[in-house]
Structure formats: C-alpha cells, structure tokens
Design an enzyme around this catalytic site. Structure first.
Site, PDB file in Angstrom:
ATOM      1  N   ASP A 201      -6.471  -3.154  -7.633  1.00 13.40           N
ATOM      2  CA  ASP A 201      -7.114  -3.764  -6.305  1.00 13.40           C
ATOM      3  C   ASP A 201      -7.055  -5.230  -6.561  1.00 13.40           C
ATOM      4  OD1 ASP A 201      -8.102  -2.585  -3.753  1.00 13.40           O
ATOM      5  OD2 ASP A 201      -9.331  -4.372  -4.204  1.00 13.40           O
TER       6      ASP A 201
ATOM      7  N   ARG B 233      -7.740  11.698  -5.700  1.00 11.29           N
ATOM      8  CA  ARG B 233      -9.032  11.238  -5.033  1.00 11.29           C
ATOM      9  C   ARG B 233     -10.423  12.187  -4.908  1.00 11.29           C
ATOM     10  NH1 ARG B 233     -11.973   8.360  -4.318  1.00 11.29           N
ATOM     11  NH2 ARG B 233     -11.818   6.812  -2.174  1.00 11.29           N
TER      12      ARG B 233
ATOM     13  N   TYR C 125     -14.065 -12.262   0.449  1.00 15.55           N
ATOM     14  CA  TYR C 125     -15.047 -11.065  -0.025  1.00 15.55           C
ATOM     15  C   TYR C 125     -16.239 -11.549  -0.459  1.00 15.55           C
ATOM     16  CZ  TYR C 125     -11.189  -8.232   1.610  1.00 15.55           C
ATOM     17  OH  TYR C 125     -10.359  -7.330   2.390  1.00 15.55           O
TER      18      TYR C 125
ATOM     19  N   ARG D 180       0.844  -1.283  -0.106  1.00 20.33           N
ATOM     20  CA  ARG D 180       0.009  -0.001  -0.045  1.00 20.33           C
ATOM     21  C   ARG D 180       0.994   1.056  -0.032  1.00 20.33           C
ATOM     22  NH1 ARG D 180      -5.716  -0.814   1.504  1.00 20.33           N
ATOM     23  NH2 ARG D 180      -6.111  -2.588   0.751  1.00 20.33           N
TER      24      ARG D 180
ATOM     25  N   ARG E 249      -3.948   6.776   0.866  1.00 18.61           N
ATOM     26  CA  ARG E 249      -4.660   7.743   1.287  1.00 18.61           C
ATOM     27  C   ARG E 249      -3.452   8.523   2.089  1.00 18.61           C
ATOM     28  NH1 ARG E 249      -9.651   4.884   3.063  1.00 18.61           N
ATOM     29  NH2 ARG E 249      -8.008   3.177   2.916  1.00 18.61           N
TER      30      ARG E 249
END
Ligand code: CP3
Length: 341
Positions: free
Chosen positions: A72, A36, A149, A23, A27
């Site tokens: 992703d 974003r 998921y 990562r 963010r």
C-alpha cells in the site's frame, strides 16, 4: 510475448496491447476475501509469503500482462514515525496527523532495507516466481498524495487541511514535501534493486491542485524523485486522477508513461503530450458494471483513441470492491483479441 508490457512502456512494437488493472488484487476477488478472513491488510503487507500469494491471484484468474506488488502507498509512513491503521469502513486513519512545523521536523528519513524489509523481500520472492513469465511493477505514493493523508489524517473530499497547510505555512509544507520526496526516492530505488522491472508513482489526489500550485509546490519535488529514479533505467509510470489540467506539467515532472483517467480521451492526451511518452489508461472503472455490449463498445473506443505503439491498457483508477470479476476477465480478453497483430 511475456514482456509486451515493458515494451509498450518503452514505445516499442508489441504483438498485442498489454493490459493490467490498478487494484487488480483486492476485495472484488473471492480468493482475496478468503485470505482476509484470517489476516488484516497490514498483516498481508508485512508477510512476504502472503503478499506473494495475493499478488499472484489476479495472474491466475485473468490474462493480465503485469503483476503489481501487493502493498500500500501508506506503508512508508510508519517507519517515518507516523503510524496508521485501516479502520473498517473508514479507510486509513493516521494516529497523529502532521499539522505544524514541529510535526514535520519529527518525521524521519529511513533506509528501506531497514524500515520496509518485508516489502523488498516480497519483491525478491515474486521475481523468482515470475521470471520470464510476467513483469513485476513496484510502486510508491507521490509526495503530495502522501502529504494529503498525513495532514488530513485520512481520506478527504476537499483536501482543505493539506491545502491550508500549503498556503499558510509554505516553508513547513515544502519541508514536508522534501522529506516525503526523499523517502519515496530511496524506496523506489530499493524496489528496483530488489527486482521491480517498472515502477508506478501514484499521485492519486494531485488533481485537486491548480496548475499554478502544482508548478510551485509539487512539480520540483516530483521532478527530483523521477530524475533520480530514471537513472535506474526501468519504465516509470506517472499516474494521477483528475489531472486533465496538469498533464503537460506531469510530463515535465517526469516518467516514461503517463497514466490518464477517463476524463481525458487518450487521443487528446496524445496530442498534448506528443509521442515521446507512452500512455496508460483509461477506462472508467464504473463501466465494469455496465451491460456487456456497452462495456465492449467502450473498451474498443479506448483502444481506437490510443496510440498504436506506447499504450498500456488500464482503468482510469482502481477496481472497486463490488466489481464482478467476470467483467475484468472480459476486458483483458477483449483488449488482447482486438489488438493482436
Ligand atoms: O493490486 C494492486 O493494485 C496492488 C495493491 C495496492 C493497494 N493499495 C492495496 C490495498 C495498491 C497499488 C494500493 C495503492 C493505494 N493505496 C493508493 C493509490 C491508488 C489509488 O487508488 O489512487 C491509495 C490512495 C491507497 C490508500 C488506501 N489503501 C486507501 C484509501 C484504502 C482504503 C480503501 C477502502 O476502500 O477501504 C486502502 C486499503 C487497501 N489497499 C485495500 C487494498 C486491496 C483495501 C482492501 C482491504 O482492506 O483488504
């Protein structure tokens, strides 16, 4: 040495220990947050020019030795027929979770060049940009982590639904794993064909399983994927978290590098796995919030516990959004300074 990451993955000597961060784009970086404001996460993943830009952001900011494609692990779910969204504050939400055999049967296999052409195009753009400067890592989610998921419908703390499905309907669960494995196998081959110079398989949540269940329900599928991908000849990083009880089994399932989290010291991992495989890891990402002297000491301890050849420095899991980029910069520089030879 531009390829110290690739060399370390192959257990070859390096001029300094390579470092990258799971990562590393995201963010915690102001540059990312700015982009974003105008684009959603999925917009960025679907626009090769934007994915290229975000992938490069950490390379401009820090001394990292590898780029990881901005994408992703969930992207293949949509072309399989399981659309999802990232809901603010909640993480991923799968619109129609897969909870019975009929739903498994409806899932489609697809050709990556048809189902995810933008991802492969981003890889081609990145290779042109990074040629001879920084190696590019591609990645995919592992079958169990993707199944978690699909069945849970989003993030989960106990993995109750996916494990119940596995216990109640082992055949349907096996069929689900089989389909996911085939999707992941094709997707990783396509990424390598497009130019990825190494790939990481994220089995982020497999640590919720016992060695017994891993052996029966997961290992054969992962072994099938990784044996096939190994034929392409690029390093494969096999990563999971909370896998202290599974490391030998993960090694058996495949990969040239095993990703280890902070719960297992690297010298212990080395003793258990032997020296035919490289190790990646394993600083606790929360240490990036610690006072600088403690962070420094813990980075040095990871390096001291690591094998001399065949170590890729990383965190034990991804960088958290609240992380201060200065801590990331400090760690990358420290790893290079302490290990340069
Ligand atoms: O820099 C990189 O590492 C490359 C990009 C990358 C992303 N996701 C972008 C992303 C990678 C390698 C991933 C992998 C991924 N995605 C994993 C495996 C790694 C891990 O952490 O174990 C998993 C489990 C996912 C699924 C996923 N994607 C979740 C659970 C979330 C929500 C997290 C949250 O905090 O909201 C995402 C969203 C996501 N994927 C973000 C990023 C940068 C969050 C940023 C955003 O919303 O803009």
């Amino acid at each position: 040495m531009w390829d110290r990451f690739l060399r370390a993955c192959r257990c070859e000597p390096v001029d300094a220990t390579p470092v990258w961060f799971m990562r590393q784009a995201g963010r915690y970086m102001a540059e990312y947050r700015k982009l974003r404001e105008k684009h959603t996460l999925l917009d960025i993943c679907r626009a090769p020019e934007l994915a290229l830009e975000v992938t490069l952001q950490p390379l401009r900011a820090f001394e990292v030795d590898a780029a990881i494609l901005f994408a992703d692990i969930l992207l293949p779910l949509e072309p399989m027929g399981a659309p999802f969204e990232f809901a603010a504050g909640e993480g991923p939400v799968i619109h129609a979770p897969v909870r019975d055999r009929a739903a498994v049967e409806r899932l489609r296999l697809f050709e990556p060049e048809e189902g995810l052409p933008h991802v492969l195009q981003a890889i081609r753009l990145l290779r042109r940009e990074l040629e001879g400067k920084t190696p590019l890592i591609g990645f995919a989610g592992a079958p169990f982590t993707l199944a978690s998921y699909l069945v849970e419908g989003g993030k989960s703390s106990h993995f109750m639904r996916v494990k119940r499905f596995m216990y109640d309907e082992p055949e349907a669960f096996g069929e689900l794993m089989h389909k996911l494995a085939e999707v992941v196998r094709r997707y990783l081959h396509a990424q390598i064909a497009a130019g990825a110079q190494a790939v990481q398989l994220f089995d982020s949540w497999v640590g919720c399983l016992s060695p017994r269940d891993y052996t029966e329900h997961v290992l054969p599928h992962v072994r099938h994927v990784l044996a096939s991908v190994a034929e392409a000849g690029v390093p494969i990083i096999h990563f999971g978290t909370d896998t202290g009880a599974l490391l030998e089994l993960q090694r058996e399932a495949g990969g040239s590098v095993i990703g280890v989290d902070w719960r297992t010291p690297l010298d212990a991992a080395r003793r258990r796995l032997g020296d035919g495989v490289a190790l990646q890891g394993n600083l606790d990402p929360i240490l990036l919030f610690a006072p600088r002297p403690l962070l420094e000491r813990r980075v040095d301890e990871v390096l001291a516990a690591a094998p001399r050849t065949g170590h890729v420095f990383n965190l034990g899991h991804g960088i958290l959004p609240e992380t201060n980029p200065d801590a990331v910069r400090f760690v990358a520089e420290r790893v290079h300074r302490v290990t340069s030879r």
